[in-house]
Design a protein around this motif. Structure first.
Motif, PDB file in Angstrom:
ATOM      1  N   LEU A  75      48.911  52.947  48.405  1.00 53.39           N
ATOM      2  CA  LEU A  75      48.812  51.702  47.650  1.00 53.39           C
ATOM      3  C   LEU A  75      47.396  51.558  47.119  1.00 53.39           C
ATOM      4  CD1 LEU A  75      50.707  49.283  50.077  1.00 53.39           C
ATOM      5  CD2 LEU A  75      51.634  50.580  48.148  1.00 53.39           C
ATOM      6  N   SER A  76      47.265  50.955  45.962  1.00 56.56           N
ATOM      7  CA  SER A  76      45.929  50.816  45.371  1.00 56.56           C
ATOM      8  C   SER A  76      45.088  49.848  46.198  1.00 56.56           C
ATOM      9  CB  SER A  76      46.040  50.306  43.934  1.00 56.56           C
ATOM     10  OG  SER A  76      46.309  48.917  43.908  1.00 56.56           O
ATOM     11  N   VAL A 116      53.468  50.961  41.109  1.00 60.10           N
ATOM     12  CA  VAL A 116      54.163  49.703  41.404  1.00 60.10           C
ATOM     13  C   VAL A 116      53.195  48.691  42.013  1.00 60.10           C
ATOM     14  CG1 VAL A 116      55.949  48.623  42.832  1.00 60.10           C
ATOM     15  CG2 VAL A 116      56.431  50.772  41.650  1.00 60.10           C
ATOM     16  N   SER A 117      52.320  49.163  42.924  1.00 61.02           N
ATOM     17  CA  SER A 117      51.348  48.240  43.535  1.00 61.02           C
ATOM     18  C   SER A 117      50.388  47.685  42.491  1.00 61.02           C
ATOM     19  CB  SER A 117      50.587  48.936  44.668  1.00 61.02           C
ATOM     20  OG  SER A 117      49.692  49.923  44.185  1.00 61.02           O
ATOM     21  N   LEU A 118      50.012  48.515  41.514  1.00 62.27           N
ATOM     22  CA  LEU A 118      49.134  48.033  40.444  1.00 62.27           C
ATOM     23  C   LEU A 118      49.863  47.032  39.547  1.00 62.27           C
ATOM     24  CD1 LEU A 118      47.298  51.315  39.383  1.00 62.27           C
ATOM     25  CD2 LEU A 118      46.230  49.252  40.298  1.00 62.27           C
ATOM     26  N   PHE A 119      51.134  47.296  39.301  1.00 63.76           N
ATOM     27  CA  PHE A 119      51.939  46.400  38.475  1.00 63.76           C
ATOM     28  C   PHE A 119      51.998  44.990  39.074  1.00 63.76           C
ATOM     29  CE2 PHE A 119      56.231  44.542  38.052  1.00 63.76           C
ATOM     30  CZ  PHE A 119      56.189  44.218  36.700  1.00 63.76           C
ATOM     31  N   CYS A 120      51.953  44.909  40.412  1.00 61.05           N
ATOM     32  CA  CYS A 120      52.062  43.613  41.096  1.00 61.05           C
ATOM     33  C   CYS A 120      50.804  42.752  40.963  1.00 61.05           C
ATOM     34  CB  CYS A 120      52.339  43.829  42.586  1.00 61.05           C
ATOM     35  SG  CYS A 120      53.963  44.513  42.953  1.00 61.05           S
ATOM     36  N   LEU A 121      49.686  43.363  40.616  1.00 56.76           N
ATOM     37  CA  LEU A 121      48.400  42.658  40.698  1.00 56.76           C
ATOM     38  C   LEU A 121      48.387  41.273  40.054  1.00 56.76           C
ATOM     39  CD1 LEU A 121      45.617  45.390  40.362  1.00 56.76           C
ATOM     40  CD2 LEU A 121      45.892  43.701  42.182  1.00 56.76           C
ATOM     41  N   LEU A 176      47.513  46.923  31.566  1.00 54.07           N
ATOM     42  CA  LEU A 176      47.413  45.475  31.372  1.00 54.07           C
ATOM     43  C   LEU A 176      47.208  44.755  32.707  1.00 54.07           C
ATOM     44  CD1 LEU A 176      50.205  44.802  28.729  1.00 54.07           C
ATOM     45  CD2 LEU A 176      47.737  44.487  28.416  1.00 54.07           C
ATOM     46  N   CYS A 177      47.938  45.196  33.722  1.00 50.98           N
ATOM     47  CA  CYS A 177      47.812  44.583  35.038  1.00 50.98           C
ATOM     48  C   CYS A 177      46.397  44.737  35.584  1.00 50.98           C
ATOM     49  CB  CYS A 177      48.807  45.209  36.020  1.00 50.98           C
ATOM     50  SG  CYS A 177      50.524  44.793  35.651  1.00 50.98           S
ATOM     51  N   CYS A 178      45.787  45.890  35.316  1.00 53.55           N
ATOM     52  CA  CYS A 178      44.417  46.124  35.800  1.00 53.55           C
ATOM     53  C   CYS A 178      43.413  45.218  35.089  1.00 53.55           C
ATOM     54  CB  CYS A 178      44.025  47.582  35.586  1.00 53.55           C
ATOM     55  SG  CYS A 178      44.936  48.738  36.634  1.00 53.55           S
ATOM     56  N   LEU A 179      43.718  44.856  33.841  1.00 48.21           N
ATOM     57  CA  LEU A 179      42.801  43.999  33.076  1.00 48.21           C
ATOM     58  C   LEU A 179      42.916  42.526  33.438  1.00 48.21           C
ATOM     59  CD1 LEU A 179      43.266  45.623  29.536  1.00 48.21           C
ATOM     60  CD2 LEU A 179      41.220  45.754  30.978  1.00 48.21           C
ATOM     61  N   TYR A 180      44.002  42.150  34.084  1.00 46.61           N
ATOM     62  CA  TYR A 180      44.252  40.751  34.414  1.00 46.61           C
ATOM     63  C   TYR A 180      43.276  40.252  35.475  1.00 46.61           C
ATOM     64  CZ  TYR A 180      46.982  36.527  35.410  1.00 46.61           C
ATOM     65  OH  TYR A 180      47.389  35.234  35.577  1.00 46.61           O
ATOM     66  N   SER A 181      42.682  39.086  35.270  1.00 51.82           N
ATOM     67  CA  SER A 181      41.739  38.510  36.228  1.00 51.82           C
ATOM     68  C   SER A 181      42.455  37.466  37.086  1.00 51.82           C
ATOM     69  CB  SER A 181      40.563  37.850  35.486  1.00 51.82           C
ATOM     70  OG  SER A 181      39.715  37.195  36.397  1.00 51.82           O
ATOM     71  N   SER A 182      42.509  37.702  38.409  1.00 52.85           N
ATOM     72  CA  SER A 182      43.233  36.782  39.293  1.00 52.85           C
ATOM     73  C   SER A 182      42.522  35.439  39.425  1.00 52.85           C
ATOM     74  CB  SER A 182      43.411  37.407  40.683  1.00 52.85           C
ATOM     75  OG  SER A 182      42.150  37.695  41.255  1.00 52.85           O
ATOM     76  N   GLU A 183      41.194  35.428  39.214  1.00 55.90           N
ATOM     77  CA  GLU A 183      40.417  34.176  39.265  1.00 55.90           C
ATOM     78  C   GLU A 183      39.477  34.118  38.066  1.00 55.90           C
ATOM     79  OE1 GLU A 183      38.510  33.456  42.970  1.00 55.90           O
ATOM     80  OE2 GLU A 183      40.323  33.719  44.160  1.00 55.90           O
TER      81      GLU A 183
END
Length: 469
Positions: A128-129, A96-101, A4-11
């Motif tokens: 770290l990713s 953990v680094s991916l979870f933070c995205l 889910l974190c990888c699918l999230y778009s920061s912008e």
């Protein structure tokens, strides 16, 4: 949860991405509230509201405790690297680094971000990713998060694309400004933290390489050169303030350069009495000349490396032109230094020809230097022949000399505005003249020693050029 974190778009760029983000945050909220982590503490409203939701206070400390738990686990692991059984796996740290995205800009997550950036765990490869490192750097550059200097330096040291992005972002920011004072440039560069990070030789060499390429790509744009020179001055300040026990050897920063030349260039003018400037400049010129002419500089690349080193410390070049006007000096060494800067190659005797023409102009300027009454025609006649030269590097050197003549000679102030306007209107050197005046104003302000007439003239010229350039 990691997926889910990888699918999230920061912008998010469109309504579909916005809706997807909303769904992801909702699902993350549900997963966190129903996971084993809910047993750590009873309430998480901080986390829920940060995700854009309202809820009962039942989960308000959840994120805080998750972050605290992970930070403690990572730090303890860092100090227990010999205990293989208790060591955190590389895949877990990466996870953990991916979870933070999607949560990077959440203030509660800052301690975990810093701990991850400072964590190494003894692995030979980056654990770290890359997505995490890029996202953190992007958030730092956009001022969306505030991290400690040590965390930012560690980010740039372990992830080259982030360092490149930070350096290019600084160049873009400064070249998009109308630079009318070096104080403003220095403030922006300091705020970037790059001079401080460059205390580590690896970072310094990479930033220096990026600057070098930027100068080539912009065909030696004066504003880019000025930015580089201010960066070097700030870097030297940081070095001087460093604890001697923690300093790297000079050769670590300039591994391929003639060390006596580097040492001479690194001396800041204010470290020496002004009466010693002439002697120091002669030493720089003689050392440089012996490298360029008495040794085998085998390629253009080698010559460019030497030229770029000298250009980075352009404050000494400006003082050389000033000393030619103000001091009783045998001009050859200083004129050669300036000729090398403006014409590093001597193919077809170009630099030699530049020297001959600049010496002729210099001699005529010195005949006018002490005149208290000076007309535009008098000065124009002294440089008429040189102004017709087709060699742009010769024109640049002569313009450098002329500008200093107008600032420091007895009668130059009377025609300075008129003659500077003539130069900017009849040549394409407006930016060069403006950069020179800005650098001179900055140097005089910090070193002092000039009369108020010169300071006033500089301010007037800069105000006028700010409108014209």
């Amino acid at each position: 949860m990691w997926c889910l974190c990888c699918l999230y778009s920061s912008e998010p760029q469109n309504p579909v991405e916005l809706k997807a983000n909303s769904w992801i945050r909702s699902l993350l909220c549900h997963l966190l509230s129903s996971s084993k982590w809910e047993r750590i503490e009873a309430e998480t409203s901080t986390f829920i509201s940060a995700l854009g939701y309202t809820s009962a206070d039942y989960y308000c400390h959840l994120v805080e405790n998750i972050v605290s738990s992970l930070v403690t686990e990572l730090r303890e692991n860092q100090f227990n690297e010999l205990n293989i059984q208790e060591r955190i796996s590389v895949s877990r740290v990466n996870a953990v680094s991916l979870f933070c995205l999607p949560l990077i800009t959440l203030p509660d997550l800052t301690p975990l971000l810093e701990t991850l950036l400072l964590y190494h765990g003894g692995a030979s490869k980056e654990i770290l990713s890359s997505e995490f490192l890029e996202a953190v750097n992007d958030a730092v550059l956009k001022k969306k998060i505030s991290l400690s200097e040590s965390a930012i330096f560690s980010l740039w040291h372990r992830h080259l694309p982030s360092l490149e992005s930070a350096t290019l972002s600084l160049l873009d920011q400064l070249t998009s400004l109308q630079i009318n004072s070096l104080e403003k440039v220095a403030c922006v560069i300091k705020d970037s933290l790059l001079p401080q990070a460059a205390s580590h030789p690896a970072i310094f060499r990479i930033v220096n390489e990026i600057f070098k390429n930027a100068l080539l790509e912009t065909d030696g744009a004066p504003e880019v050169m000025t930015i580089i020179q201010v960066f070097i001055q700030l870097f030297i300040q940081v070095q001087q303030n460093e604890n001697k026990q923690h300093k790297f050897p000079l050769k670590a920063y300039f591994p391929h350069h003639h060390q006596p030349l580097v040492i001479a260039l690194l001396r800041r003018p204010f470290e020496l009495p002004s009466t010693h400037w002439l002697q120091h400049l002669k030493h720089i010129s003689d050392t440089l000349k012996s490298i360029v002419e008495d040794t085998n500089v085998s390629s253009f690349a080698d010559l460019y490396e030497i030229w770029f080193l000298v250009a980075c410390f352009g404050e000494w070049l400006d003082i050389a032109a000033e000393q030619l006007m103000k001091a009783a000096v045998a001009p050859d060494a200083l004129l050669w230094l300036l000729a090398f800067y403006y014409c590093p190659q001597n193919e077809n005797q170009q630099r030699t020809q530049t020297m001959v023409e600049s010496q002729a102009v210099y001699s005529r300027l010195m005949m006018l230097y002490n005149r208290t009454v000076l007309s535009f025609g008098d000065l124009q006649a002294s440089v008429n022949n040189a102004a017709d030269t087709e060699q742009c590097h010769t024109q640049c050197l002569i313009t450098h000399l002329l500008t200093n003549f107008l600032l420091f000679s007895s009668g130059g102030h009377m025609i300075a505005q008129e003659f500077i306007s003539h130069i900017t209107e009849t040549t394409d050197m407006s930016k060069e003249v403006c950069s020179l005046l800005i650098r001179t104003a900055y140097r005089i302000k910090h070193n002092g020693g000039e009369n108020q007439r010169t300071v006033k003239l500089l301010n007037e010229l800069l105000q006028k050029l700010a409108v014209e350039v």
